[in-house]
Design a protein around this motif. Structure first.
Motif, PDB file in Angstrom:
ATOM      1  N   ILE A 178     -53.250  34.650  42.892  1.00 28.88           N
ATOM      2  CA  ILE A 178     -52.927  34.896  41.613  1.00 28.88           C
ATOM      3  C   ILE A 178     -54.167  35.391  40.821  1.00 28.88           C
ATOM      4  O   ILE A 178     -55.085  35.006  41.279  1.00 28.88           O
ATOM      5  CB  ILE A 178     -52.310  33.391  40.998  1.00 28.88           C
ATOM      6  CG1 ILE A 178     -53.416  32.482  41.107  1.00 28.88           C
ATOM      7  CG2 ILE A 178     -51.027  33.256  41.263  1.00 28.88           C
ATOM      8  CD1 ILE A 178     -52.981  31.172  40.373  1.00 28.88           C
ATOM      9  N   PRO A 179     -53.953  36.259  39.918  1.00 29.69           N
ATOM     10  CA  PRO A 179     -55.183  36.802  38.966  1.00 29.69           C
ATOM     11  C   PRO A 179     -55.895  35.775  38.388  1.00 29.69           C
ATOM     12  O   PRO A 179     -55.453  35.092  37.492  1.00 29.69           O
ATOM     13  CB  PRO A 179     -54.524  37.736  38.401  1.00 29.69           C
ATOM     14  CG  PRO A 179     -53.222  37.205  37.825  1.00 29.69           C
ATOM     15  CD  PRO A 179     -52.605  36.324  39.155  1.00 29.69           C
ATOM     16  N   VAL A 180     -56.975  35.630  38.815  1.00 29.75           N
ATOM     17  CA  VAL A 180     -58.092  34.541  38.185  1.00 29.75           C
ATOM     18  C   VAL A 180     -58.659  35.334  37.001  1.00 29.75           C
ATOM     19  O   VAL A 180     -59.279  36.425  37.209  1.00 29.75           O
ATOM     20  CB  VAL A 180     -58.986  33.752  39.134  1.00 29.75           C
ATOM     21  CG1 VAL A 180     -59.849  32.916  38.472  1.00 29.75           C
ATOM     22  CG2 VAL A 180     -58.289  33.254  40.380  1.00 29.75           C
ATOM     23  N   ASP A 181     -58.648  34.626  35.743  1.00 38.32           N
ATOM     24  CA  ASP A 181     -59.527  35.358  34.664  1.00 38.32           C
ATOM     25  C   ASP A 181     -60.839  34.706  34.479  1.00 38.32           C
ATOM     26  O   ASP A 181     -61.850  35.397  33.954  1.00 38.32           O
ATOM     27  CB  ASP A 181     -58.762  34.913  33.380  1.00 38.32           C
ATOM     28  CG  ASP A 181     -57.351  35.786  33.182  1.00 38.32           C
ATOM     29  OD1 ASP A 181     -56.401  35.027  33.570  1.00 38.32           O
ATOM     30  OD2 ASP A 181     -57.413  36.942  32.931  1.00 38.32           O
ATOM     31  N   MET A 182     -61.149  33.717  35.056  1.00 41.21           N
ATOM     32  CA  MET A 182     -62.209  32.903  34.648  1.00 41.21           C
ATOM     33  C   MET A 182     -62.576  32.233  35.805  1.00 41.21           C
ATOM     34  O   MET A 182     -61.792  31.101  36.213  1.00 41.21           O
ATOM     35  CB  MET A 182     -62.264  32.164  33.437  1.00 41.21           C
ATOM     36  CG  MET A 182     -63.611  31.629  33.012  1.00 41.21           C
ATOM     37  SD  MET A 182     -64.913  32.730  32.545  1.00 41.21           S
ATOM     38  CE  MET A 182     -64.454  33.712  31.117  1.00 41.21           C
TER      39      MET A 182
ATOM     40  N   PHE B 199     -63.971  27.783  28.855  1.00 38.22           N
ATOM     41  CA  PHE B 199     -62.781  28.268  27.775  1.00 38.22           C
ATOM     42  C   PHE B 199     -63.590  29.238  26.652  1.00 38.22           C
ATOM     43  O   PHE B 199     -62.951  30.020  26.128  1.00 38.22           O
ATOM     44  CB  PHE B 199     -62.648  26.886  27.147  1.00 38.22           C
ATOM     45  CG  PHE B 199     -61.617  26.025  27.835  1.00 38.22           C
ATOM     46  CD1 PHE B 199     -60.454  26.917  28.029  1.00 38.22           C
ATOM     47  CD2 PHE B 199     -61.744  24.959  28.350  1.00 38.22           C
ATOM     48  CE1 PHE B 199     -59.193  26.345  28.947  1.00 38.22           C
ATOM     49  CE2 PHE B 199     -60.693  24.143  29.097  1.00 38.22           C
ATOM     50  CZ  PHE B 199     -59.650  24.893  29.270  1.00 38.22           C
ATOM     51  N   ALA B 200     -64.922  29.003  26.256  1.00 40.92           N
ATOM     52  CA  ALA B 200     -65.557  29.605  25.098  1.00 40.92           C
ATOM     53  C   ALA B 200     -65.469  31.109  25.733  1.00 40.92           C
ATOM     54  O   ALA B 200     -65.325  31.915  24.732  1.00 40.92           O
ATOM     55  CB  ALA B 200     -66.774  29.182  24.866  1.00 40.92           C
ATOM     56  N   LYS B 201     -65.843  31.398  26.695  1.00 39.24           N
ATOM     57  CA  LYS B 201     -65.803  32.850  27.100  1.00 39.24           C
ATOM     58  C   LYS B 201     -64.720  33.384  27.318  1.00 39.24           C
ATOM     59  O   LYS B 201     -64.549  34.605  27.026  1.00 39.24           O
ATOM     60  CB  LYS B 201     -66.556  32.915  28.800  1.00 39.24           C
ATOM     61  CG  LYS B 201     -68.057  32.680  28.704  1.00 39.24           C
ATOM     62  CD  LYS B 201     -68.875  34.012  28.851  1.00 39.24           C
ATOM     63  CE  LYS B 201     -70.320  33.649  28.127  1.00 39.24           C
ATOM     64  NZ  LYS B 201     -70.948  32.798  28.923  1.00 39.24           N
ATOM     65  N   LEU B 202     -63.761  32.894  27.723  1.00 38.33           N
ATOM     66  CA  LEU B 202     -62.308  33.065  27.937  1.00 38.33           C
ATOM     67  C   LEU B 202     -61.660  33.466  26.482  1.00 38.33           C
ATOM     68  O   LEU B 202     -61.169  34.573  26.301  1.00 38.33           O
ATOM     69  CB  LEU B 202     -61.379  31.933  28.517  1.00 38.33           C
ATOM     70  CG  LEU B 202     -59.922  32.535  28.789  1.00 38.33           C
ATOM     71  CD1 LEU B 202     -59.855  33.776  29.889  1.00 38.33           C
ATOM     72  CD2 LEU B 202     -58.921  31.350  29.116  1.00 38.33           C
TER      73      LEU B 202
END
Lengths: 202, 297
Positions: free
Chosen positions: A128-132, A148-151
């Motif tokens: 699955i495509p991981v964002d962070m 979370f802050a970076k996301l």
């Protein structure tokens, strides 16, 4: 765009092409993040303190929800056995886009201490495509909060999310999933819908 | 008039969401957290409205939230906001209290229909619990309203509001009815100890389990409209209504904060416990109030 190395390569081009409406909506999106916390390994221990009084993720609009239908972010916390991967994919596909994935801990990055296990996946980003990805074994709640802050920053900037990658490269992900789960991947609701949208027959 | 109705909806939407934001913030402070801003519910609502996809399960699933929103907006339309003022009075007419009682159950009905279409067992379980609880909630509330109708000799909210200027506020004249209505209100707001239908630990947010994106956003919006409508109704019936927007906000907020303080300190009742409690204590308090009105005037 390449199918990224651990999800780190994203289209930066979209950053400057946002209209005012998109900018506003993205700002609202970044301010409100509903999380379905998928505890698979030791990371499940680090998530409750993140959301409760000590670290209080709700300050940034990050709240846990009980059902994937309402969630924006799924946290995969730790190693994934093949059996669990099946459920994670199903949960991910039940979420409504825009949706994001956070991989917590080194097990989600390269298998961690399960690097030579026969029944765990090594690289979450292949399935699955991981964002962070939040590094550590296990990462502290502070690290998860920074994730979370970076996301949120990325959402605010209108950068391409993993869910778009998943739509575009569905064959790649399904091929990888089938490699470990066998041909019969049970219900893939959203994936079927994407295929219909792309004009392919089922 | 259409403009007035739109104004009314916007005011109720904004005020309702700010109240719920305050609620989340206060809850956080009581739990020793910093908590979200009071605008957090806006962010959630707009984000949900702007979701790119929302899972649907057929046309009844579309209609459910719309029926609920219709119920909320219509309830709002039939409640006068201010004393002696045509401003924002919208479609309020004589004899509207009976109509209101009918309209207030429209929402749960729409919800049940939509959740049934979704077919999620947790959703169905939540709705079943919600409807059983509703039976307990409405009894004391209806007793309180019937008491007021007998005492004021009228089912018209405007008339009840006017009478309170002469006779004093109903909260002092009929305290038993007020207490019964307030205990019901705690449940109508989904507060502890009557928050069983949407318990995330047991039924995965219950009736809302399958709702995503714009459906959930519509549910949230109608929730805030309906909450505001109910607060204004209690203000009109027991606190003599309000003369200005500031006074209205003050009175409704006072009720709201009382409700959430009750909600925060209590644990969760099981359905049987909740209905048991509601059928005994508040119903009895309401009946005492009713008897007091009938015998002593």
């Amino acid at each position: 765009m390449e199918i990224g190395f651990h999800g780190h390569e994203f289209d930066k081009a979209e950053r400057n092409t946002q209209t005012l409406i998109e900018k506003t909506i993205n700002w609202f999106r970044s301010k409100s993040i509903f999380v379905v916390a998928y505890g698979t390994g030791c990371g499940a221990i680090e998530m409750p303190p993140t959301f409760t009084s000590r670290y209080d993720a709700e300050r940034g609009g990050v709240v846990g929800v009980a059902t994937p239908r309402q969630a924006d972010v799924i946290i995969v916390s730790g190693y994934l056995a093949y059996k669990t991967l099946r459920r994670v994919i199903r949960t991910y596909e039940q979420m409504q886009s825009p949706k994001y994935v956070i991989g917590l801990g080194s097990c989600a990055i390269n298998g961690g201490m399960y690097w030579d296990s026969y029944n765990t996946i090594k690289k979450l980003d292949d399935y699955i495509p991981v964002d962070m990805l939040v590094n550590g074994c296990m990462p502290r709640p502070e690290a998860l909060l920074e994730g979370f802050a970076k996301l949120q920053e990325r959402i605010r900037n209108g950068e391409q999310g993993g869910w778009e990658k998943y739509e575009k490269n569905l064959e790649f992900y399904k091929k990888n999933q089938k490699k470990v789960l066998g041909e019969n991947i049970d219900p893939s609701y959203e994936a079927d819908w994407y295929m219909l949208k792309q004009g392919a027959t089922l | 008039m259409i403009l007035q109705i739109l104004e009314l909806i916007v005011i109720a939407y904004v005020v309702g969401f700010i109240y719920f934001g305050t609620y989340r913030n206060i809850t956080a402070r009581i739990q020793g957290r910093y908590g979200p801003t009071i605008y957090q519910s806006f962010f959630d609502s707009i984000k949900l409205f702007s979701k790119k996809s929302s899972a649907s399960f057929g046309w009844m699933f579309y209609l459910g939230p719309i029926i609920m929103a219709t119920g909320a907006v219509m309830t709002l339309m039939f409640i006068p906001l201010f004393n002696d003022s045509d401003f924002l009075r919208s479609v309020t007419v004589q004899g509207n209290l009976f109509l209101l009682l009918y309209l207030m159950v429209l929402g749960p009905l729409g919800n049940a229909l939509a959740v049934g279409t979704g077919g999620n067992p947790f959703g169905v379980m939540g709705v079943t619990r919600g409807l059983s609880r509703l039976f307990g909630l409405e009894l004391p509330f209806y007793i309180a309203i019937v008491g007021l109708i007998i005492a004021s000799n009228s089912a018209d909210i405007v008339h009840i509001m006017d009478l309170q200027k002469i006779n004093g506020l109903n909260i002092w004249n009929h305290p038993f009815l007020f207490i019964a209505a307030m205990i019901s209100m705690v449940g109508f707001f989904g507060e502890s100890p009557f928050d069983i239908p949407g318990a995330p630990q047991e039924v995965y947010s219950g009736p809302r389990t399958e709702f995503s994106g714009k459906f959930l956003a519509l549910l949230m919006s109608q929730g805030s409209l309906f909450a505001f409508a109910k607060l204004v109704l209690v203000t009109d019936l027991f606190l003599g209504g309000a003369d200005s927007l500031g006074m209205l906000l003050l009175k409704t907020f006072a009720i709201f904060i009382t409700l959430i303080f009750i909600g925060i300190v209590y644990g969760r009742y099981k359905v049987s416990q909740a209905v048991d409690f509601l059928m005994k204590i508040p119903t009895l308090i309401g009946l005492i109030g009713l008897v007091r009105i009938i015998w002593f005037g």
